[in-house]
Design an enzyme around this catalytic site. Structure first.
Site, PDB file in Angstrom:
ATOM      1  N   ALA A 155      77.924  16.285  59.318  1.00  0.00           N
ATOM      2  CA  ALA A 155      78.002  17.778  59.563  1.00  0.00           C
ATOM      3  C   ALA A 155      79.474  17.983  60.188  1.00  0.00           C
ATOM      4  O   ALA A 155      80.259  16.905  60.735  1.00  0.00           O
ATOM      5  CB  ALA A 155      77.193  17.878  61.155  1.00  0.00           C
ATOM      6  N   LYS A 156      80.077  19.024  59.686  1.00  0.00           N
ATOM      7  CA  LYS A 156      81.361  18.957  59.872  1.00  0.00           C
ATOM      8  C   LYS A 156      81.550  19.789  61.174  1.00  0.00           C
ATOM      9  O   LYS A 156      81.564  21.268  61.052  1.00  0.00           O
ATOM     10  CB  LYS A 156      82.088  20.135  58.670  1.00  0.00           C
ATOM     11  CG  LYS A 156      83.451  20.096  58.689  1.00  0.00           C
ATOM     12  CD  LYS A 156      83.911  20.680  57.211  1.00  0.00           C
ATOM     13  CE  LYS A 156      85.544  21.136  57.659  1.00  0.00           C
ATOM     14  NZ  LYS A 156      86.471  19.759  57.664  1.00  0.00           N
TER      15      LYS A 156
END
Ligand code: PPE
Length: 309
Positions: A155-156
């Protein structure tokens, strides 16, 4: 920098795209985002590099954090195009952001509104104007990347960048341009905002995705380009000292593009300037994004403003 911002479904003037100080994301880092580049290409006009892949990663990041984005990938794609077209910018950096807004405070974010933003601005060379040719001086950071099963690295997420910012500050205050972070086991992971490649005897090496790196879209593009140029690319565990004896090292990222590294911890890398493999990959990459030669279908042309709803 003051271009209209797409905020929860419509473009609003720059000054109006504001949030309340009690927004959940400000207190707990509950946001996910993307960084995308729109290039001014010679053959195709303004075009966005790998838009779908970036928006897909945004949707994946949101899913990991149980955020429901109330727009489909197609709607986000159209909104991105509209935001670029209305900005009047021929080339720009695009920042989609999804965050937990108002609701109750307290760690549990499930009742907080999910807000969606797309902003654009002009952004030049990320690691300095000279960097793409001369290379940058970096250090191995004293901060590691997160351990597995702590913060999800696929996940960014905004919160991940607290770790990245520690590494970046540590590097910059020490007189370096960037910091390379190691995994908790001491293997090479990535930079604060870039993936990392090592070249030795004509083979490219990069960290596996399981090593708490962001699965970079430029990283993926470089793997494809390198293989098509005839190089072998291996994803494997790379010990720290392999950095010091590499023939070439370079960073990849949307902002950083392909940036050579000329020294690490004061060890000169190769000849101390951009090496031939890095140069060949830059040429292949810039041929796509600057000239618009697009054999992989990675560019989405931006419609001109009049044609955008
Ligand atoms: N790792 C990290 C930690 C990272 O932030 C980026 C992008 C990458 C790898 C490369 O990913 P990709 O862009 O998909 O090739 N960093 C973004 C944010 C930089 C910033 O300072 O903000 C970027 O390059 O847009």
């Amino acid at each position: 920098m003051e271009h209209p911002i797409w905020f929860n479904g419509k473009l609003v003037p720059y000054e109006e795209a504001t949030v309340h100080v009690l927004s959940h994301a400000l207190h707990y880092g509950s946001s996910v985002f993307e960084g995308i580049r729109c290039y001014k290409t010679e053959q195709k006009g303004s075009a966005v590099f790998r838009l779908r892949e970036h928006l897909r990663r945004l949707i994946d990041s949101a899913k990991i954090y149980r955020m429901e984005i109330p727009y489909s990938l197609e709607e986000l794609e159209a909104a991105t195009m509209e935001t670029i077209a209305r900005s009047g910018l021929e080339a720009c950096y695009i920042r989609p952001l999804v965050f937990r807004g108002m609701g109750s405070l307290g760690v549990n974010p499930l009742k907080n509104r999910v807000e969606t933003v797309i902003a654009v601005w002009a952004w030049g060379a990320y690691l300095g104007a000279e960097a793409l040719e001369q290379g940058v001086d970096v250090k191995v950071s004293s901060w590691n990347r997160m351990a597995p099963n702590t913060f999800p690295s696929l996940a960014k997420a905004g919160g991940n960048y607290l770790n990245a910012a520690l590494a970046k500050m540590d590097a910059v205050l020490g007189g370096y341009t960037e910091g390379i972070m190691l995994s908790v086991d001491g293997f090479i992971a990535e930079g604060s905002g870039e993936n990392l490649f090592l070249v030795r005897d004509g083979t490219l090496y990069t960290a596996p995705v399981g090593l708490a790196i962001l699965p970079g879209i430029t990283r993926d593009a470089v793997v494809t380009l390198a293989r098509d140029l005839g190089y072998t690319v291996e994803e494997k565990l790379i010990p720290r000292e392999a950095l010091y004896i590499a023939d070439e090292l370079f960073f990849t990222g949307t902002a950083a593009e392909i940036t050579p590294i000329r020294s690490v911890d004061h060890y000169t890398i190769g000849e101390g300037r951009r090496g031939p493999v890095t140069k060949a990959l830059q040429e292949a990459f810039f041929d796509i994004v600057h000239r618009g030669n697009d054999p992989y279908g990675w560019l989405t042309p931006v419609p001109v403003a009049e044609n955008v709803a």
